[in-house]
Design an enzyme around this catalytic site. Sequence first.
Site, short mmCIF file in Angstrom:
data_model
loop_
_atom_site.label_atom_id
_atom_site.label_comp_id
_atom_site.label_asym_id
_atom_site.label_seq_id
_atom_site.Cartn_x
_atom_site.Cartn_y
_atom_site.Cartn_z
N SER A 48 0.81 -1.22 0.00
CA SER A 48 0.00 0.00 0.00
C SER A 48 0.84 1.28 0.00
O SER A 48 0.33 2.33 -0.35
CB SER A 48 -0.93 0.01 1.22
OG SER A 48 -0.19 -0.28 2.39
N ASP A 360 -4.04 7.32 7.92
CA ASP A 360 -5.16 6.47 8.35
C ASP A 360 -4.68 5.34 9.25
O ASP A 360 -5.32 4.30 9.32
CB ASP A 360 -5.88 5.89 7.13
CG ASP A 360 -4.99 4.97 6.32
OD1 ASP A 360 -3.79 4.85 6.65
OD2 ASP A 360 -5.48 4.33 5.36
N HIS A 363 -0.46 4.15 7.30
CA HIS A 363 -0.10 4.89 6.10
C HIS A 363 0.13 6.36 6.41
O HIS A 363 -0.41 6.87 7.38
CB HIS A 363 -1.19 4.74 5.03
CG HIS A 363 -1.49 3.30 4.74
ND1 HIS A 363 -2.66 2.70 5.10
CD2 HIS A 363 -0.73 2.35 4.17
CE1 HIS A 363 -2.63 1.42 4.75
NE2 HIS A 363 -1.46 1.18 4.19
#
Length: 381
Positions: A48, A360, A363
């Site tokens: 991610s 979040d 991240h």
Amino acid sequence: MAKLSACAAVSSLLLLLLLLSAAAPPKIEAVAAAASSSYCSIFSFGDSYADTGNNPIVFRRHSIAVNPVMRPPYGATFFHRPTGRQSDGRLVIDFIAESLGLPLVPPFLARNDDRGFRHGGDNFAVGGATAIDASFFHRDDPPGGSIFPLNTSLGVQMQWFESLKPSLCGGNTYKGCKAFFGKSLFFVGSFGANDYLLYMGNRTVPQVRPIVPDVVATISIAIERLITHGATTLVVPGIIPFGCAPPVLVSFANRDPAGHDPTTGCLKGMNDLVTHHNTLLREAVHGIRAKHDDDDVKLVYADFFGPVMEMLTSPAKFGFEDVFEQCCGGPGKFNYNPKVFCGDPGAVTCKDPSKRVFWDGVHLTEAAYRHIAAAWLSSII
Ligand SMILES: *[C@@H]1O[C@H](CO)[C@@H](O)[C@H](O)[C@H]1NC(C)=O
Ligand SMILES: *[C@@H]1O[C@H](CO)[C@@H](O)[C@H](O)[C@H]1NC(C)=O
């Protein structure tokens, strides 16, 4: 010389396309810089921290209906809509593409054409991806256990890349690919955070440590394979100090017998695990580099740990505040709530994401990624 003019020709075509297309966010100044960049395209593998939009497509293919990443306020700072990036805006790879005068690297799974040549390279990174194959993590699952991680490991991403290769370099010849990939920048990572956090399950940090060499070996094999395909410039990022990330601080505190670092408050054992990974990875990169000393291969280890640690310990220097509070999520301690993700109804978003490091949870914000990109760029150009 042939190398530069080939890139310049492609970028003037791209400039034309951008001028014709009102919908595309025009980055004219960035495109104009392309002629001076020595890279024609970027190929990226990872999780991610590098995914520019593959994850939502993987979710759709697995009929997973809800993906908070595809809801506001993801993307709000820069794209003004969710793009699949797990941030409020651009990731490190986006800033690097911009700085090199290249288009933002499109997600591989969004290709809907005949897989013909596409300028700008491909991003194979998927949010949630592990280095080690998914089946390893499903070994202990009870029947009907978690479907995560999905089938998106580094090995799978390599298969995707290899399926594309004939169309990228006009057949599968080493010579043709070497000419094309030699002008491309490859990112291998980051990988590992998902491996360790998923394997953690009910384990303790010392019980997770033995898989670190396997994770690093998996990354090394991919690097070697890419060099065999003709890659000559490869950037290999380490892992962020996730022992400082809000969800880890809250959820994994009791898995870490080493406790909290007295100065930072970060989980010591977790960050030692990350440092162990980063040290082995750096050594592996140096080893592979030495092996290819004569092959004109540029292999760079990119430090993801140091820049994040610096932002957390000297926030004022970067204009950050409340660095252990994640911007989006919660409500709860550090604005983390295991039941309310960023993007869910009831989630709380900070007023100014440019003042936060964590977006979040694990991240980072666009503001944090911008600083990391600046740190990496000096070693790439
Ligand atoms: C995982 O994906 C790869 C590449 O698309 C495919 O070859 C493989 O069969 C898949 N494995 C599973 C278990 O679905
Ligand atoms: C892991 O821990 C949870 C709750 O602490 C428990 O419900 C679960 O059965 C445990 N799983 C295993 C495989 O031990």
